[in-house]
Design a protein around this motif. Structure first.
Motif, PDB file in Angstrom:
ATOM      1  N   VAL A 156      41.142  55.866  43.274  1.00 35.09           N
ATOM      2  CA  VAL A 156      40.772  55.104  42.077  1.00 35.09           C
ATOM      3  C   VAL A 156      42.021  54.512  41.421  1.00 35.09           C
ATOM      4  N   PHE A 157      43.102  55.292  41.385  1.00 35.89           N
ATOM      5  CA  PHE A 157      44.348  54.790  40.788  1.00 35.89           C
ATOM      6  C   PHE A 157      44.899  53.615  41.582  1.00 35.89           C
ATOM      7  N   VAL A 158      44.927  53.740  42.910  1.00 40.43           N
ATOM      8  CA  VAL A 158      45.443  52.654  43.757  1.00 40.43           C
ATOM      9  C   VAL A 158      44.556  51.419  43.633  1.00 40.43           C
ATOM     10  N   LEU A 159      43.244  51.628  43.634  1.00 39.37           N
ATOM     11  CA  LEU A 159      42.317  50.499  43.526  1.00 39.37           C
ATOM     12  C   LEU A 159      42.488  49.775  42.198  1.00 39.37           C
ATOM     13  N   ALA A 160      42.653  50.524  41.110  1.00 41.25           N
ATOM     14  CA  ALA A 160      42.857  49.910  39.793  1.00 41.25           C
ATOM     15  C   ALA A 160      44.150  49.090  39.770  1.00 41.25           C
ATOM     16  N   ALA A 161      45.198  49.605  40.416  1.00 40.63           N
ATOM     17  CA  ALA A 161      46.462  48.866  40.457  1.00 40.63           C
ATOM     18  C   ALA A 161      46.309  47.570  41.238  1.00 40.63           C
ATOM     19  N   PHE A 162      45.626  47.615  42.377  1.00 39.00           N
ATOM     20  CA  PHE A 162      45.398  46.405  43.168  1.00 39.00           C
ATOM     21  C   PHE A 162      44.538  45.404  42.410  1.00 39.00           C
ATOM     22  N   LEU A 163      43.510  45.888  41.725  1.00 38.71           N
ATOM     23  CA  LEU A 163      42.627  44.990  40.983  1.00 38.71           C
ATOM     24  C   LEU A 163      43.385  44.279  39.866  1.00 38.71           C
ATOM     25  N   ALA A 164      44.253  45.004  39.183  1.00 36.47           N
ATOM     26  CA  ALA A 164      45.053  44.379  38.126  1.00 36.47           C
ATOM     27  C   ALA A 164      45.949  43.285  38.701  1.00 36.47           C
ATOM     28  N   LEU A 165      46.535  43.555  39.871  1.00 32.18           N
ATOM     29  CA  LEU A 165      47.409  42.567  40.501  1.00 32.18           C
ATOM     30  C   LEU A 165      46.628  41.331  40.933  1.00 32.18           C
ATOM     31  N   PHE A 166      45.487  41.532  41.587  1.00 33.86           N
ATOM     32  CA  PHE A 166      44.697  40.404  42.063  1.00 33.86           C
ATOM     33  C   PHE A 166      44.079  39.632  40.899  1.00 33.86           C
ATOM     34  N   ALA A 167      43.686  40.334  39.843  1.00 35.01           N
ATOM     35  CA  ALA A 167      43.146  39.642  38.672  1.00 35.01           C
ATOM     36  C   ALA A 167      44.207  38.748  38.042  1.00 35.01           C
ATOM     37  N   PHE A 168      45.449  39.208  38.014  1.00 31.19           N
ATOM     38  CA  PHE A 168      46.538  38.399  37.472  1.00 31.19           C
ATOM     39  C   PHE A 168      46.731  37.128  38.296  1.00 31.19           C
ATOM     40  N   PHE A 169      46.739  37.281  39.616  1.00 27.96           N
ATOM     41  CA  PHE A 169      46.890  36.102  40.483  1.00 27.96           C
ATOM     42  C   PHE A 169      45.720  35.141  40.328  1.00 27.96           C
ATOM     43  N   ASP A 170      44.506  35.677  40.242  1.00 25.68           N
ATOM     44  CA  ASP A 170      43.325  34.812  40.060  1.00 25.68           C
ATOM     45  C   ASP A 170      43.399  34.056  38.743  1.00 25.68           C
ATOM     46  N   LEU A 171      43.834  34.735  37.701  1.00 26.26           N
ATOM     47  CA  LEU A 171      43.939  34.086  36.396  1.00 26.26           C
ATOM     48  C   LEU A 171      44.976  32.974  36.423  1.00 26.26           C
ATOM     49  N   MET A 172      46.101  33.211  37.092  1.00 24.49           N
ATOM     50  CA  MET A 172      47.120  32.166  37.217  1.00 24.49           C
ATOM     51  C   MET A 172      46.555  30.952  37.965  1.00 24.49           C
ATOM     52  N   GLY A 173      45.712  31.217  38.967  1.00 21.19           N
ATOM     53  CA  GLY A 173      45.100  30.119  39.694  1.00 21.19           C
ATOM     54  C   GLY A 173      44.078  29.342  38.880  1.00 21.19           C
ATOM     55  N   GLU A 174      43.424  30.017  37.924  1.00 24.16           N
ATOM     56  CA  GLU A 174      42.403  29.359  37.112  1.00 24.16           C
ATOM     57  C   GLU A 174      42.996  28.580  35.944  1.00 24.16           C
ATOM     58  N   LEU A 175      44.212  28.900  35.555  1.00 28.82           N
ATOM     59  CA  LEU A 175      44.799  28.233  34.386  1.00 28.82           C
ATOM     60  C   LEU A 175      44.941  26.731  34.583  1.00 28.82           C
ATOM     61  N   LYS A 176      45.108  26.297  35.837  1.00 25.79           N
ATOM     62  CA  LYS A 176      45.278  24.863  36.082  1.00 25.79           C
ATOM     63  C   LYS A 176      43.988  24.084  35.830  1.00 25.79           C
ATOM     64  N   THR A 177      42.836  24.758  35.842  1.00 25.11           N
ATOM     65  CA  THR A 177      41.563  24.082  35.590  1.00 25.11           C
ATOM     66  C   THR A 177      41.111  24.212  34.142  1.00 25.11           C
ATOM     67  N   VAL A 178      41.805  25.018  33.342  1.00 21.24           N
ATOM     68  CA  VAL A 178      41.451  25.174  31.929  1.00 21.24           C
ATOM     69  C   VAL A 178      41.706  23.847  31.195  1.00 21.24           C
ATOM     70  N   GLY A 179      40.737  23.417  30.434  1.00 23.72           N
ATOM     71  CA  GLY A 179      40.863  22.157  29.703  1.00 23.72           C
ATOM     72  C   GLY A 179      40.099  21.017  30.332  1.00 23.72           C
ATOM     73  N   ARG A 180      39.601  21.212  31.558  1.00 21.95           N
ATOM     74  CA  ARG A 180      38.798  20.181  32.202  1.00 21.95           C
ATOM     75  C   ARG A 180      37.352  20.310  31.729  1.00 21.95           C
ATOM     76  N   GLY A 181      36.854  19.283  31.119  1.00 25.49           N
ATOM     77  CA  GLY A 181      35.514  19.347  30.552  1.00 25.49           C
ATOM     78  C   GLY A 181      35.469  20.390  29.450  1.00 25.49           C
ATOM     79  N   GLY A 182      34.499  21.284  29.512  1.00 26.99           N
ATOM     80  CA  GLY A 182      34.399  22.348  28.522  1.00 26.99           C
ATOM     81  C   GLY A 182      34.926  23.680  29.021  1.00 26.99           C
ATOM     82  N   TYR A 183      35.679  23.665  30.119  1.00 30.91           N
ATOM     83  CA  TYR A 183      36.196  24.902  30.708  1.00 30.91           C
ATOM     84  C   TYR A 183      37.395  25.382  29.900  1.00 30.91           C
ATOM     85  N   LYS A 184      37.200  26.508  29.193  1.00 29.54           N
ATOM     86  CA  LYS A 184      38.225  27.020  28.298  1.00 29.54           C
ATOM     87  C   LYS A 184      38.788  28.339  28.833  1.00 29.54           C
TER      88      LYS A 184
END
Length: 382
Positions: free
Chosen positions: A17-45
């Motif tokens: 569970v500890f290892v999985l939580a660490a991996f999820l935090a890392l992948f969530a960070f990368f996903d969020l960085m990838g989504e930031l480029k689309t923030v502001g298009r239309g109503g996507y906030k």
């Protein structure tokens, strides 16, 4: 033995569970960085981006569970070895087979969790995430395709049953997030692939039971004319008929679920959807290898948790002087990454070389299982 089983389970589950939580935090960070480029298009906030990333976490849980099980089990067993607990257990008549059986029972819990996330939670959350993103940005599903969405269906003499009398090609310009089809074109052919009808509709709604309600319908019929040359052109022009209707119901094997598959990653789909879409492709004489491989991977991938935990067992037999816990964790990470790369590689190589889908899906797990057996035999001898 029950006390030992509970001790193993508590330590390994906590570590996984500890290892999985660490991996999820890392992948969530990368996903969020990838989504930031689309923030502001239309109503996507920004809040939509956070929600999109959050809904994508179940998919990462499914993908990362074997690696987390491997690293978490290595961590727990390496701690046993560093504190000489595993040596005491072996002196107390615990054989390798007994240790493997205890790990297998713990692994079955993770296998069930992985299967549930892959079959139910992840597909539902992924679909919800895509709908939220499309609604927020004001886009439609098929806007990225220049000619719209294409699908193939068969025409039967009794609607959905009876003999096949032709084929139908569906072209949709836009698919709204609520399932509405816009700018629909239907090209109907007979068994000799001669165009017999062109049907256009401004919109289409799904009514259920394989029935679509077409609105603002125009139908152009092309009768069979067996003439040649100029006579053919004049006969065709005279025999072509056209009619309009405000609405029409259409029976088709194509459903919103099948249309959504065309935009979904097969690895994120459930085994049930993959099976249904594979049957649809087979009935329409289209290639099914990609979805058959994804189907078998969906069934076999959860069992990779057991293979990874079997690979972790030899690390408990290694003395501390053969490498610290950090080195063992590093080796575990490399094994997990290698498994993911090999699993992906076999999928593509099997698709290119038309290997049997079941063999393509199961070979990576078999290779690593043989590695685990070989490693256990080696540590037993040494």
């Amino acid at each position: 033995m029950r006390v030992l089983q509970r001790y193993f389970a508590a330590e390994i589950i906590r570590s996984v569970v500890f290892v999985l939580a660490a991996f999820l935090a890392l992948f969530a960070f990368f996903d969020l960085m990838g989504e930031l480029k689309t923030v502001g298009r239309g109503g996507y906030k920004l809040q939509h981006a956070f929600l999109y990333v959050l809904l994508g976490l179940p998919g990462h849980i499914y993908e990362l569970m074997p690696i987390a099980a491997l690293i978490g089990t290595i961590w727990a067993l390496a701690q046993f070895a560093s504190r000489s607990e595993f040596t005491i257990m072996r002196v107390s008549s615990m054989s390798t087979l007994m240790a493997g059986w205890m790990l297998a029972k713990i692994g079955l819990v993770f296998v069930i969790i992985t299967f549930l996330f892959g079959e139910f939670v992840s597909p539902m959350m992924s679909e919800m995430a895509e709908k939220i993103k499309l609604q927020a940005s004001g886009a439609s599903i098929s806007q990225e395709f220049r000619s719209g969405l294409w699908a193939k269906d068969v025409v039967k003499d009794h609607g959905l049953t009876g003999n096949v009398i032709g084929s139908r090609f569906l072209n949709v310009k836009d698919v709204r997030t609520d399932g509405e089809l816009q700018n629909v074109k239907l090209y109907e052919f007979d068994r000799n692939f001669r165009l017999i009808a062109l049907i256009t509709a401004a919109r289409a709604h799904y009514l259920g039971s394989h029935t679509w309600r077409l609105l603002d319908v125009t139908e152009i019929l092309f009768p069979d004319v067996s003439l040649g040359g100029a006579a053919l052109s004049s006969a065709m022009a005279a025999s072509i008929s056209s009619r309009t209707e405000s609405s029409r119901d259409l029976l088709s094997e194509i459903t919103p679920e099948i249309l959504s598959v065309l935009f979904a990653d097969p690895d994120r789909m459930s085994a049930t959807d993959l099976s249904a879409y594979t049957r649809h492709l087979a009935e329409n004489k289209q290639r099914t290898e990609r979805y058959e491989i994804a189907f078998w991977k969906k069934l076999i991938y959860p069992l990779a948790v057991l293979v990874m935990m079997a690979l972790a067992l030899p690390f408990a037999y290694l003395h501390v002087r053969t490498g610290g816990v950090s080195l063992k964790i590093f080796v575990g990470i490399m094994i997990g990454v290698s498994f993911q790369l090999l699993n992906s590689l076999f999928s593509h190589v099997g698709l290119l070389n038309t290997w049997p889908p079941f063999a393509t899906a199961v070979l990576p797990s078999v290779v690593f299982l043989l590695m685990a057996i070989g490693a256990l035999l080696w540590v037993e001898r040494h």
